[in-house]
Each structure stands twice: as structure tokens, then as C-alpha cells.
Design an enzyme around this catalytic site. Sequence first.
Site, PDB file in Angstrom:
ATOM      1  N   LYS A  33      -7.762 -31.813 -24.487  1.00 16.93           N
ATOM      2  CA  LYS A  33      -7.283 -31.164 -25.707  1.00 16.93           C
ATOM      3  C   LYS A  33      -6.085 -31.927 -26.261  1.00 16.93           C
ATOM      4  CE  LYS A  33      -8.474 -26.666 -23.816  1.00 16.93           C
ATOM      5  NZ  LYS A  33      -7.956 -25.490 -23.126  1.00 16.93           N
ATOM      6  N   GLU A  72      -7.635 -30.685 -18.501  1.00 15.03           N
ATOM      7  CA  GLU A  72      -7.737 -29.452 -17.711  1.00 15.03           C
ATOM      8  C   GLU A  72      -9.088 -29.402 -17.012  1.00 15.03           C
ATOM      9  OE1 GLU A  72      -7.436 -26.210 -20.480  1.00 15.03           O
ATOM     10  OE2 GLU A  72      -5.649 -27.063 -21.412  1.00 15.03           O
ATOM     11  N   LYS A 124     -18.649 -33.303 -18.805  1.00 13.00           N
ATOM     12  CA  LYS A 124     -19.299 -32.585 -17.710  1.00 13.00           C
ATOM     13  C   LYS A 124     -19.532 -33.496 -16.518  1.00 13.00           C
ATOM     14  CE  LYS A 124     -21.863 -29.131 -18.950  1.00 13.00           C
ATOM     15  NZ  LYS A 124     -21.985 -27.737 -19.166  1.00 13.00           N
ATOM     16  N   ASP A 139       0.824  -1.207   0.000  1.00 17.32           N
ATOM     17  CA  ASP A 139       0.000   0.000   0.000  1.00 17.32           C
ATOM     18  C   ASP A 139       0.861   1.261   0.000  1.00 17.32           C
ATOM     19  OD1 ASP A 139      -2.183  -1.583  -0.034  1.00 17.32           O
ATOM     20  OD2 ASP A 139      -2.623  -1.415   2.116  1.00 17.32           O
ATOM     21  N   CYS A 146     -48.650  -2.277   4.622  1.00 13.85           N
ATOM     22  CA  CYS A 146     -48.542  -3.718   4.374  1.00 13.85           C
ATOM     23  C   CYS A 146     -47.817  -4.356   5.570  1.00 13.85           C
ATOM     24  CB  CYS A 146     -47.772  -3.963   3.074  1.00 13.85           C
ATOM     25  SG  CYS A 146     -47.538  -5.702   2.698  1.00 13.85           S
ATOM     26  N   CYS A 197     -51.489  -7.886   1.703  1.00 13.20           N
ATOM     27  CA  CYS A 197     -52.365  -6.710   1.776  1.00 13.20           C
ATOM     28  C   CYS A 197     -53.191  -6.516   0.509  1.00 13.20           C
ATOM     29  CB  CYS A 197     -51.554  -5.455   2.092  1.00 13.20           C
ATOM     30  SG  CYS A 197     -50.567  -4.878   0.700  1.00 13.20           S
ATOM     31  N   GLU A 215     -11.396 -17.888 -18.595  1.00 16.94           N
ATOM     32  CA  GLU A 215     -12.706 -17.842 -17.954  1.00 16.94           C
ATOM     33  C   GLU A 215     -12.660 -16.834 -16.810  1.00 16.94           C
ATOM     34  OE1 GLU A 215     -14.543 -19.894 -19.600  1.00 16.94           O
ATOM     35  OE2 GLU A 215     -16.359 -20.316 -18.399  1.00 16.94           O
ATOM     36  N   ASP A 266     -16.262 -22.887 -14.548  1.00 11.74           N
ATOM     37  CA  ASP A 266     -17.657 -22.535 -14.809  1.00 11.74           C
ATOM     38  C   ASP A 266     -17.890 -21.052 -14.554  1.00 11.74           C
ATOM     39  OD1 ASP A 266     -20.261 -22.841 -15.464  1.00 11.74           O
ATOM     40  OD2 ASP A 266     -20.859 -23.805 -13.595  1.00 11.74           O
ATOM     41  N   CYS A 312     -50.249  -8.334  -3.797  1.00 13.03           N
ATOM     42  CA  CYS A 312     -49.537  -8.699  -2.579  1.00 13.03           C
ATOM     43  C   CYS A 312     -50.338  -9.764  -1.827  1.00 13.03           C
ATOM     44  CB  CYS A 312     -49.347  -7.466  -1.697  1.00 13.03           C
ATOM     45  SG  CYS A 312     -48.622  -7.866  -0.102  1.00 13.03           S
ATOM     46  N   SER A 327     -17.186 -23.146 -29.214  1.00 13.81           N
ATOM     47  CA  SER A 327     -17.420 -23.806 -27.931  1.00 13.81           C
ATOM     48  C   SER A 327     -17.061 -25.273 -28.101  1.00 13.81           C
ATOM     49  CB  SER A 327     -18.861 -23.632 -27.495  1.00 13.81           C
ATOM     50  OG  SER A 327     -19.687 -24.270 -28.419  1.00 13.81           O
ATOM     51  N   LEU A 328     -17.131 -26.015 -27.030  1.00  8.06           N
ATOM     52  CA  LEU A 328     -16.701 -27.411 -27.075  1.00  8.06           C
ATOM     53  C   LEU A 328     -17.900 -28.339 -27.126  1.00  8.06           C
ATOM     54  CD1 LEU A 328     -13.963 -27.244 -24.316  1.00  8.06           C
ATOM     55  CD2 LEU A 328     -13.628 -27.253 -26.795  1.00  8.06           C
ATOM     56  N   LYS A 356     -12.615 -27.708 -16.303  1.00 10.12           N
ATOM     57  CA  LYS A 356     -13.520 -26.839 -17.050  1.00 10.12           C
ATOM     58  C   LYS A 356     -14.088 -25.837 -16.042  1.00 10.12           C
ATOM     59  CE  LYS A 356     -17.289 -26.915 -20.394  1.00 10.12           C
ATOM     60  NZ  LYS A 356     -18.060 -25.834 -19.837  1.00 10.12           N
ATOM     61  N   CYS A 360     -44.311  -5.008  -3.528  1.00  9.23           N
ATOM     62  CA  CYS A 360     -45.584  -4.480  -3.056  1.00  9.23           C
ATOM     63  C   CYS A 360     -45.315  -3.021  -2.697  1.00  9.23           C
ATOM     64  CB  CYS A 360     -46.060  -5.241  -1.824  1.00  9.23           C
ATOM     65  SG  CYS A 360     -47.403  -4.381  -0.991  1.00  9.23           S
ATOM     66  N   TYR A 410      -6.697 -20.494 -20.440  1.00 10.03           N
ATOM     67  CA  TYR A 410      -6.491 -21.879 -20.876  1.00 10.03           C
ATOM     68  C   TYR A 410      -6.244 -22.045 -22.368  1.00 10.03           C
ATOM     69  CZ  TYR A 410     -11.545 -20.994 -21.171  1.00 10.03           C
ATOM     70  OH  TYR A 410     -12.768 -20.428 -21.395  1.00 10.03           O
TER      71      TYR A 410
HETATM   72  S1  IVH Z   1     -10.988 -24.453 -24.347  1.00 10.78           S
HETATM   73  C1  IVH Z   1     -11.525 -24.194 -28.800  1.00 10.78           C
HETATM   74  N1  IVH Z   1     -10.551 -24.926 -21.793  1.00 10.78           N
HETATM   75  O1  IVH Z   1     -16.077 -23.949 -21.694  1.00 10.78           O
HETATM   76  C2  IVH Z   1     -11.379 -24.411 -27.351  1.00 10.78           C
HETATM   77  N2  IVH Z   1     -12.634 -23.971 -22.419  1.00 10.78           N
HETATM   78  O2  IVH Z   1     -17.841 -24.842 -24.488  1.00 10.78           O
HETATM   79  C3  IVH Z   1     -11.934 -23.307 -26.554  1.00 10.78           C
HETATM   80  N3  IVH Z   1     -14.123 -23.470 -20.506  1.00 10.78           N
HETATM   81  O3  IVH Z   1     -16.500 -21.473 -24.085  1.00 10.78           O
HETATM   82  C4  IVH Z   1     -12.239 -23.561 -25.154  1.00 10.78           C
HETATM   83  N4  IVH Z   1     -12.736 -24.173 -18.945  1.00 10.78           N
HETATM   84  O4  IVH Z   1     -15.855 -20.745 -21.736  1.00 10.78           O
HETATM   85  C5  IVH Z   1     -11.426 -24.461 -22.724  1.00 10.78           C
HETATM   86  N5  IVH Z   1      -9.997 -25.361 -19.575  1.00 10.78           N
HETATM   87  C6  IVH Z   1     -10.860 -24.899 -20.491  1.00 10.78           C
HETATM   88  C7  IVH Z   1     -12.130 -24.372 -20.122  1.00 10.78           C
HETATM   89  C8  IVH Z   1     -12.998 -23.922 -21.127  1.00 10.78           C
HETATM   90  C9  IVH Z   1     -13.923 -23.632 -19.199  1.00 10.78           C
HETATM   91  C10 IVH Z   1     -15.355 -22.925 -21.099  1.00 10.78           C
HETATM   92  C11 IVH Z   1     -15.151 -21.884 -22.150  1.00 10.78           C
HETATM   93  C12 IVH Z   1     -15.788 -22.433 -23.408  1.00 10.78           C
HETATM   94  C13 IVH Z   1     -16.662 -23.514 -22.883  1.00 10.78           C
HETATM   95  C14 IVH Z   1     -16.697 -24.719 -23.806  1.00 10.78           C
END
Ligand code: IVH
Length: 666
Positions: free
Chosen positions: A285, A110, A309, A35, A428, A407, A170, A114, A404, A80-81, A112, A422, A222
Amino acid sequence: MEIKDEIEALRAELDRHNYNYYVLSAPTISDREFDEKMKHLQDLERAYPQYADPDSPTQRVGSDLSKEFQQVAHKYPMLSLGNTYSEDDVRDFYERVARSLDEPFEIVAELKFDGTSISVIYEHGKLVRAVTRGDGMKGDDVTANVRTIRSVPLRLIGDGYPEELEVRGEILLPWAEFDRLNAEREEQEEPLFANPRNAASGTLKQQNPAVVAARKLDAYFYYVLGDHLPSGTHWDNLQQARRWGFKISNAMRLCRSIDEVFDYINHWDTGRKNLPVATDGIVLKVNSLSQQQKLGATAKNPRWAIAYKFQAEQAETRLNSVSFQVGRTGAVTPVANLEPVLLAGTVVKRASLHNADIIKGLDLHIGDMVYVEKGGEIIPKIVGVDKKARGMMMGDEVRFIKKCPVCGTPLVRIEGEAAYYCPNDTSCPPQIKGRIEHFVTRRAMNINMGPETVEDLYEARLVTNAADLYELKISDLMHLERWAEKSARNLMESIRNSKNVPFVRVLYALGIRYVGETVARRLAVAFRSMEKLREATVADLLSVDDIGERIAESVRDYFSDERNIELVNRLKAHGLQMELPEEDRKQEDGKLKGLTIVISGTFAKHSRDEYKAIIERNGGKNSSSVSGKTDFILAGDNMGPAKLEKAAKLGVKIMNEDEFLKMLEA
Ligand code: IVH
């Protein structure tokens, strides 16, 4: 040294400490030293505005400027995956890759995360843009908000990075922050965030970067893209990205067989429950970039990666009824009453339905068999209806009420908010009782009475607002059922004692919408008295740190209502504290006078900074390292092992936040 060089050196040093703290979680200097350095840099920048730099670590606080988001095209589409849910699907993916490549390959496994995905772009090592996924082809430019996230580097560390670099990851709201935020919203009767993902994306779309900064988002990266990447493998590129300053999860694993992939999945299926952030699966991957290219992509998903998932903990049960509760601000919350069912170790009887839009989306009918899920949220939620289980006799459709339930006043919806209110705040009953209940709570006026007493006093029309409490007489109470002289005297004494409660808590006790404890403190310190606060214009209010339009208008509304003015005047006449005491600014003889306290870990009720402020306000001294001089450690979750060990060795007392707050309360 030239001033300009000194400024640059300080910036580089602070960047490094930020990285150590937020990315590595391994700070090498105390918060205080940090700081001080930051303050020094701020002073220099103020004195030499010609050397201003938007990438300076001083600029992370987020400005108050609000603007609409611009849409920008992604240079590489954000795919997306494909999702899979079973071991067989994972095996299929692995075999498909093996067949297509027909040569040895490695898989990077890796977590995933959320949250909400983000693409960050660096030019010459500087963050120039942060864009949301949007529709995959173009997204919202949320750079101003992303710049407030401490774990996102504004400038890269070291060298060797390509001139133009894109990194994807993410954005997450850690569980601890999510819980804190929801507790705050619950108290303010604002709709709760269903899960950290919604909270993160909602936060990222905030128009005010200062609000974003206050919410303490985090980010894991990632995926590295661009020409001239340092390596031909995904794994090595991520390792390099970590050295450049990005937060890369340590939970990655390089797998050379399908068995190693399953080991990883099995480990994290349970292991993820101890992580500070939400995860909903794992991502596999292909490691080699040239193999990735060979495999290519479909229109929507790459063929070289897949998401598996985790199964969320779910149960099926019957929806018996839906009740609508009215809180002190008039907000109406729908609650599902369920046939009790065991879910993730606890019996669930009620579930949150959040708001009218969610009810509608579910197409709920009374008697439906519903799926309840507990994704780590505080309250379980209904995620779907088992429509096949519906018989010939379908129950009534669940509709959000129009009036409500108590009341009968027609409900209103505030523009831009999901909740219904309300509007009958004067008569109330749950609103009136709710306001009194809030007024007397421990953290407000600390008057020793529970909801049943409020109910009794209200029913007898002895108390219909907070000021009436101070006009109660022993004889009033003795006329009520269940009241003996002793308990009546105790209550009277507790009411009398509340006249010493400091102004900040009086202000909080009023229950002005959006004025929680933190906001009350900000306002009290800024305006110093109820009088001054009452006279404040919206512009005055907006000039206070962290006070935005919503709060400013709410305060203004409150004080433009004659009835509230009268209430406040009566409270004042009864001797309640309506001013900030002089000592509050420079506390010399507080409860913690002479004590040296170390804060460690993360907390649920206040942030670390708030605890530091509380300690100082009460005359205590904050220290960052445990020593023989430490009086006690205020310990939250995940207290550092080194501190723990040292405390044990020196015999330093450890206190949790509840004990600490109780001590201050005493
Ligand atoms: S790789 C082409 N790695 O999951 C590859 N995605 O539908 C691009 N996500 O949109 C994504 N953890 O938001 C990758 N370790 C990870 C991830 C990850 C979360 C999300 C990401 C993506 C969705 C996949």
C-alpha cells in the site's frame, strides 16, 4: 466508591486485561484472577441491573438469540485488491505508482490474511456495527457475532479517536482452532471445513452467537477510514489504532525501495508457515493518504494498493477412481483415489472431495489430470482439472451416488446440509459396524478390540449392537477362526471392565449424532442420569448451556426410537453406569489428587478450559505460575518462553497432552 463507579472501573480494568491477553498476548494477571474479577462484575451487574451496558466485557459470551441478518450499506465501498502472482507484476505496480506520483513515496508491506473481511464502526469509541463485505456496496450486519470475538475491542482504549471511526480487517480462525473444529466434525461425521477461510466465514454467518463465541475467532485489522484521522499516513494510523485496542500485525514493514519490498516478500514466503493464522500473500500500500487520493481507484480496485499472492503448493496427477465411504451415522463421504504424487514433502494418494456440490463444480471425469493443493489443510484437495490434458477418450463423469454403495438404500440429504446420508441405520453394515467400533474406542468404553474383531463378530452374527457384546461367551469366540483361549479371555475381561466406565463416556459411546465428548459431558452434568435424559423434552435440552436445536432434536430423535430404548435398557441390565456419580460433582480423590498443575500453550485435543476442567474433576489444582510447588506443566504448542525457562531452572516436569491423557487413562 459509588457502586456505579466501581462497576465502571471494573469494566475498564477487564477491557484492559482482555486487550493484554487477546491482542498483545501478554497477560499481566492470572486467568484465575481474571475470572474472579469477571465474576465480581457479573454479580454487581446482576444486583444493579440499572447500570447494565451492552458493551460490558460480561456481554461477550453471545446470547442465544438468533435472527436473520440485516443488510446495511457501506459508507465507503469495500473495494478488493488487484491480484498479482509474479515479481514482474510487483515491479510493474511499483513503477506505475512512481510514474503517476512523480515524487518520493513509501510502501507499507503487510501480510495478506486469508479469512473473511469485516468492517467495524465505532461511534464515540464504542463498537456500534460490524458488517461483512457483501457485494462491496452493502453487507450483512453481523455485529452480534463479531462482539464475541475477544480481539475486537468493544470500547476503544485511551482517547483522541474520531467521533466516528471505521476500521477494516480480516476475521480468521487460527490453525489450532481450525484443526480442533475439524477433528470434532470428523468425529461427528459432519462435513469438514476445507480451509480456515471457509470455516471463518461459515462461523461468522452462524445465526447463534453462542456458537460463534465457542469457535474462538480472531481478527487482525489493516485499514482505518474516516474523517479526522490522527495521521496523514496509513502506517501511523495503524500504529494509533493499535493503541486504541485493535489487533494490528507486527509483521508490517515500511519500504522505501523495491528491493525492500522483495526482501519482505521473500522473508514471509517461508516465514508465514510458522504463523498461527492463514495468510495467502502480501499487500502493498502507498503510505501517504494524500498520495493514495492522488492515485485514486478504478471501479473495483484502488490504484494505490495491490495484493501479491503466494504460490500454493500444488501438484498434478491422475484421478484413478472415486470411492464413497459410509460412516457410522450413515454420512457418505466421497474420496478421490489418485496416482501417488509428491506434494509438499509427502506422498499423496487420496484427496478429499468434500461433497456433491464440490464434485459438480469441478466437472470431474475418471482419468482426468487434476491439480492437488495442500494449503495447510489436513487432507489435500483437488482444486481443478487440467482440461487440456483430456484426450479423445474421456473417462466417465464423476457423479455423486444416489444409493448407498453398501446396502443399496436410496440416499437422502438433510435440509441445509451438504452431506448425503444412508437412512438405513438398522441394517446397513458399515453403520452397524461403525457404531460398535465407536462404542468400543478408548475414549468411549475402552474395550480392547479393533475393527477386524468387530468385523469378525459381526460376520458371525454374534454382535450386531453394543449390548450383544455383554452377552458374548468364551465359547462363542473360540468357535471363530484365529481365536485362542488367551485372547478370548482377555477380550471378555476387557468387556467386563468396561462396566466401570463412567456414565459420561457411556453416553458418548452410544454415538448419538452430534453428541461428542463435550456435549456428552454437558448433558450428563445437566441431567445426571440416562433415565432423566431420556425423559427430557426439547425445551429441557435447550435450556442447557451450549445445547442448540440441532443437538436437542438429535437427542430427542434418538430416545424416541424404541430400538434405542431397548438397547439402553439392555446395557443397563448388564450393569453399565447410567448415572453421574455423586463424587463427579466434587471430586476429592481423583487421579490428580494433591497435584498442582500449570497449563501452558495451545492444545489439539481439548481446549485449555477443558483441560482445566479435567484437572479439577480429577482432584488436581490449576495454577497459573510455575513455582517450586508445581508438580508438572501440561504443555501444548507455543508454550511461553518465560515458563519454559523457569521450569528448566526449577526442574519441573513437562508433560504433553498425549502423555497427560494417557496418565489419566491408566
Ligand atoms: S487492504 C482498499 N490489507 O484481501 C484496500 N486487505 O482483495 C482494502 N486482506 O478484501 C484491503 N489482508 O479481505 C488489505 N493486509 C491487508 C489484507 C487485506 C487480507 C483481504 C481483504 C480484502 C482482500 C483483497
